[in-house]
Scaffold this motif. Structure first.
Motif, PDB file in Angstrom:
ATOM      1  N   GLY A 351       0.780  -1.226   0.000  1.00  0.00           N
ATOM      2  CA  GLY A 351       0.000   0.000   0.000  1.00  0.00           C
ATOM      3  C   GLY A 351       0.812   1.276   0.000  1.00  0.00           C
ATOM      4  N   VAL A 352       2.056   1.233  -0.518  1.00  0.00           N
ATOM      5  CA  VAL A 352       2.906   2.431  -0.447  1.00  0.00           C
ATOM      6  C   VAL A 352       3.198   3.053  -1.811  1.00  0.00           C
ATOM      7  CG1 VAL A 352       3.975   1.659   1.701  1.00  0.00           C
ATOM      8  CG2 VAL A 352       5.064   1.086  -0.485  1.00  0.00           C
ATOM      9  N   TRP A 428      -3.014  -1.923  -3.224  1.00  0.00           N
ATOM     10  CA  TRP A 428      -3.679  -1.377  -2.044  1.00  0.00           C
ATOM     11  C   TRP A 428      -3.312   0.082  -1.779  1.00  0.00           C
ATOM     12  CZ3 TRP A 428      -3.817  -6.247  -3.195  1.00  0.00           C
ATOM     13  CH2 TRP A 428      -4.868  -7.034  -2.714  1.00  0.00           C
ATOM     14  N   THR A 429      -4.210   0.743  -1.096  1.00  0.00           N
ATOM     15  CA  THR A 429      -4.003   2.129  -0.673  1.00  0.00           C
ATOM     16  C   THR A 429      -4.541   2.289   0.745  1.00  0.00           C
ATOM     17  OG1 THR A 429      -4.376   4.447  -1.268  1.00  0.00           O
ATOM     18  CG2 THR A 429      -6.223   2.950  -1.601  1.00  0.00           C
ATOM     19  N   GLY A 430      -4.001   3.245   1.481  1.00  0.00           N
ATOM     20  CA  GLY A 430      -4.473   3.477   2.844  1.00  0.00           C
ATOM     21  C   GLY A 430      -3.933   2.516   3.870  1.00  0.00           C
ATOM     22  N   GLY A 436      -5.584  -1.608   4.540  1.00  0.00           N
ATOM     23  CA  GLY A 436      -6.083  -0.691   3.529  1.00  0.00           C
ATOM     24  C   GLY A 436      -7.096  -1.375   2.631  1.00  0.00           C
ATOM     25  N   LYS A 437      -7.391  -0.743   1.507  1.00  0.00           N
ATOM     26  CA  LYS A 437      -8.338  -1.340   0.573  1.00  0.00           C
ATOM     27  C   LYS A 437      -7.763  -1.309  -0.834  1.00  0.00           C
ATOM     28  CE  LYS A 437     -11.001   2.900  -0.299  1.00  0.00           C
ATOM     29  NZ  LYS A 437     -12.350   3.493  -0.336  1.00  0.00           N
ATOM     30  N   ARG A 438      -8.273  -2.193  -1.665  1.00  0.00           N
ATOM     31  CA  ARG A 438      -7.811  -2.278  -3.046  1.00  0.00           C
ATOM     32  C   ARG A 438      -8.263  -1.030  -3.809  1.00  0.00           C
ATOM     33  NH1 ARG A 438      -6.275  -7.326  -6.197  1.00  0.00           N
ATOM     34  NH2 ARG A 438      -4.941  -6.373  -7.768  1.00  0.00           N
ATOM     35  N   ILE A 439      -7.388  -0.487  -4.619  1.00  0.00           N
ATOM     36  CA  ILE A 439      -7.732   0.676  -5.436  1.00  0.00           C
ATOM     37  C   ILE A 439      -8.853   0.284  -6.386  1.00  0.00           C
ATOM     38  CG2 ILE A 439      -6.875   2.302  -7.177  1.00  0.00           C
ATOM     39  CD1 ILE A 439      -4.080   1.931  -5.882  1.00  0.00           C
ATOM     40  N   GLU A 440      -9.898   1.076  -6.418  1.00  0.00           N
ATOM     41  CA  GLU A 440     -11.075   0.729  -7.206  1.00  0.00           C
ATOM     42  C   GLU A 440     -10.761   0.703  -8.694  1.00  0.00           C
ATOM     43  OE1 GLU A 440     -14.886   2.446  -6.169  1.00  0.00           O
ATOM     44  OE2 GLU A 440     -14.036   3.214  -4.314  1.00  0.00           O
ATOM     45  N   SER A 480      -8.197  13.440  -5.690  1.00  0.00           N
ATOM     46  CA  SER A 480      -6.808  13.909  -5.565  1.00  0.00           C
ATOM     47  C   SER A 480      -6.093  13.266  -4.385  1.00  0.00           C
ATOM     48  CB  SER A 480      -6.788  15.437  -5.427  1.00  0.00           C
ATOM     49  OG  SER A 480      -7.263  16.037  -6.613  1.00  0.00           O
ATOM     50  N   LYS A 481      -6.829  13.022  -3.304  1.00  0.00           N
ATOM     51  CA  LYS A 481      -6.214  12.422  -2.114  1.00  0.00           C
ATOM     52  C   LYS A 481      -5.596  11.063  -2.428  1.00  0.00           C
ATOM     53  CE  LYS A 481      -7.238  10.878   2.611  1.00  0.00           C
ATOM     54  NZ  LYS A 481      -8.274  10.709   3.659  1.00  0.00           N
ATOM     55  N   LEU A 482      -6.210  10.340  -3.353  1.00  0.00           N
ATOM     56  CA  LEU A 482      -5.750   8.996  -3.684  1.00  0.00           C
ATOM     57  C   LEU A 482      -4.366   9.006  -4.327  1.00  0.00           C
ATOM     58  CD1 LEU A 482      -6.656   5.970  -3.811  1.00  0.00           C
ATOM     59  CD2 LEU A 482      -7.517   6.448  -6.111  1.00  0.00           C
TER      60      LEU A 482
END
Length: 528
Positions: A351-352, A428-430, A436-440, A480-482
């Motif tokens: 997630g990095v 992953w993100t977050g 975290g969760k998988r990027i949509e 943008s946060k993503l």
């Protein structure tokens, strides 16, 4: 010393009454059902199980070490050497074994959609379904081409023949052996059909660079403006899914080559991973699994014959093999111009990594050589937490030559054709996997569309300070946060520590590429 001439030869094998050559799809389907090799599903696809082996056996793959290969092949754990004597011994045994079969199935076709560079091949199989697989995955000849077809490489596939490690010079009962001198691939002791496909890909990865053609483990598509995009990535990163775009024509989903004229597909079909496949998310792939397709190790309802793509009890590596013409919007023949955009796909379970980053040529070569993604917990026995996985050029198991050879070909083409290269994280993100969760998928698609259409060219970027990535400050239709990974973590200090740990894994992995120019390592890799 024995030679092919002193053993029973292919000609001896192919003159028998048991040879069934170039059978139609319908006749092969009838044979498969008659021989109880598989069953029909509700869509008309053939469902088969591969038994003990539901994936490739990389530790049982060999290349014959001889005058042709000794000083060219990158010998090691991936390209294991075997002697000519051991190969010829097994070759003779396999020929004698196959001669006793009541029926043998022969497919003649091509690897390579460009007639100037294609390789005429033949695949001789013990099972009818393996021959159907070959017919769907390779390029079928026209009647006129078939009349002039002379195979330059032959695959002998004898899944029920098991080697004896004590006397045959191999590690186990299973073997996949390529002899470039004799132009033969021997496969035995495994029923997994992917060995056929990837063996020929390995052959092409050896032969094409001699013609200054760059072989690539990637998918490819093209837009209405003839803008070609390549998608590199290891299994599970979304290579097949993301290249199947209803607004772009598919060139191919897995194996391509880049010549002085442009890109061409090596195959005539697709071999899609179909665990968790759904009609809603991947309609093109779902609808392609129709009559004549082959489903490997997918659980089928006994009464309705409907596949359950979410059931991974046989394996997570469920597969669907189908010809390209089962996809509606394809390029025929599978040829196109030079790429304008290259996408490197990685599923970062830590997630990095950013969801998208623009790469310099040096970064592109660095990440191409690294070939990073991550294994997720539960996908393999013993994997209990995310593990970094590096596979040079996003296809190390299929590269007979040193990886730096392929990287140099990539770098030269990026310069010559002014190609934009992006790294896209489909993971992953977050936070890491489990936190975290998988990027949509819809955001990933939006980022790729923006990259392909040139929408990111005029958007400013900021430089991330651990890997040195150039990240756009905004992307149409993406929050943008993503875009800035650390902003999606609750604990930013933990993010930095995790990112630095992954960066160190990159550095340690890259140490094996000792012959790489220093500026690639310094300008392409993580910031020290």
């Amino acid at each position: 010393m024995e030679t092919l001439a002193t053993l029973n030869t292919l000609n001896d094998l192919l003159i028998g009454d048991n040879i069934l050559e170039q059978m139609s799809v319908s006749k092969l389907v009838e044979k498969i059902i008659e021989k109880k090799e598989g069953i029909l599903t509700d869509s008309g696809a053939i469902s088969v199980k591969t038994g003990k082996y539901t994936g490739r056996s990389p530790k049982d793959k060999y290349i014959v070490k001889d005058e042709m290969t000794e000083h060219k092949v990158d010998w090691g754990n991936v390209n294991q050497p075997i002697s000519s004597k051991a190969f010829l011994q097994l070759y003779g045994k396999v020929i004698n074994y196959l001669k006793k079969k009541n029926e043998l199935f022969v497919f003649k076709g091509y690897a390579g959609a460009d007639p100037e560079y294609r390789l005429p091949i033949q695949v001789i199989t013990e099972f009818a379904w393996h021959n159907l697989f070959a017919q769907q995955l390779f390029i079928r000849p026209t009647e006129g081409e078939l009349s002039n077809h002379t195979a330059e490489f032959t695959v002998l596939f004898a899944p029920k023949f098991k080697a004896d490690p004590d006397i045959d010079g191999v590690r186990s009962e299973t073997f996949i052996i390529i002899s470039f001198e004799h132009r033969i691939v021997l496969i035995g002791g495994t029923e997994y059909a992917g060995e056929v496909k990837k063996s020929i890909f390995s052959v092409m990865n050896f032969l094409l660079p001699e013609k200054e053609i760059f072989p690539m483990h990637c998918s490819a598509n093209v837009g209405n403006d003839d803008d070609v995009t390549l998608f590199f990535g290891l299994s599970g990163t979304g290579k097949t899914t993301l290249s199947n775009d209803p607004n772009r024509r598919l060139i191919g989903d897995d194996e391509h080559a880049w010549s002085q004229k442009g890109v061409f597909n090596i195959e005539g079909g697709c071999y899609a991973k179909c665990i968790h496949l759904s009609k809603e998310k991947e309609p093109q792939i779902y609808n392609a699994i129709s009559y004549g397709s082959v489903l490997e190790n997918v659980v089928i309802d006994e009464h309705t014959r409907i596949p359950d793509f979410d059931d991974g009890r046989l394996t997570e590596n469920t597969r669907a093999a189908y010809p390209l013409h089962h996809i509606s919007n394809i390029v025929q023949p599978s040829l196109a111009g030079h790429p304008k955009t290259i996408i490197f796909l990685t599923a970062d379970a830590f997630g990095v990594l950013p969801p998208i980053a623009k790469l310099t040529k040096e970064q592109a070569m660095y990440h191409f050589l690294s070939g990073y993604t991550s294994k997720m917990a539960g996908t393999e026995r013993g994997v209990t937490k995310p593990e970094a996985t590096f596979s040079a050029c996003y296809g190390a198991p299929f590269l007979p030559l040193p990886p730096t050879k392929y990287a140099e070909m990539l770098g030269e083409r990026i310069d010559r054709y002014d190609v934009d290269v992006y790294l896209v994280n489909t993971g992953w993100t977050g936070g890491p996997y489990g936190v975290g969760k998988r990027i949509e998928l819809m955001f990933t698609r939006a980022m790729i569309q923006a990259a392909i259409h040139g929408d990111l060219k005029d958007i400013p970027t900021f430089k991330e300070n651990i890997f040195g990535f150039h990240i756009p400050i905004s992307v149409p239709n993406v929050p943008s946060k993503l875009l800035k990974p650390e902003n999606t973590w609750n604990d930013q200090q933990l993010y930095k520590e995790s990112a630095k740990q992954l960066a160190q894994k990159f550095r340690l992995n890259f140490e094996k590429f000792g012959g790489v120019h220093l500026h690639i390592k310094e300008l392409g890799g993580p910031i020290e």
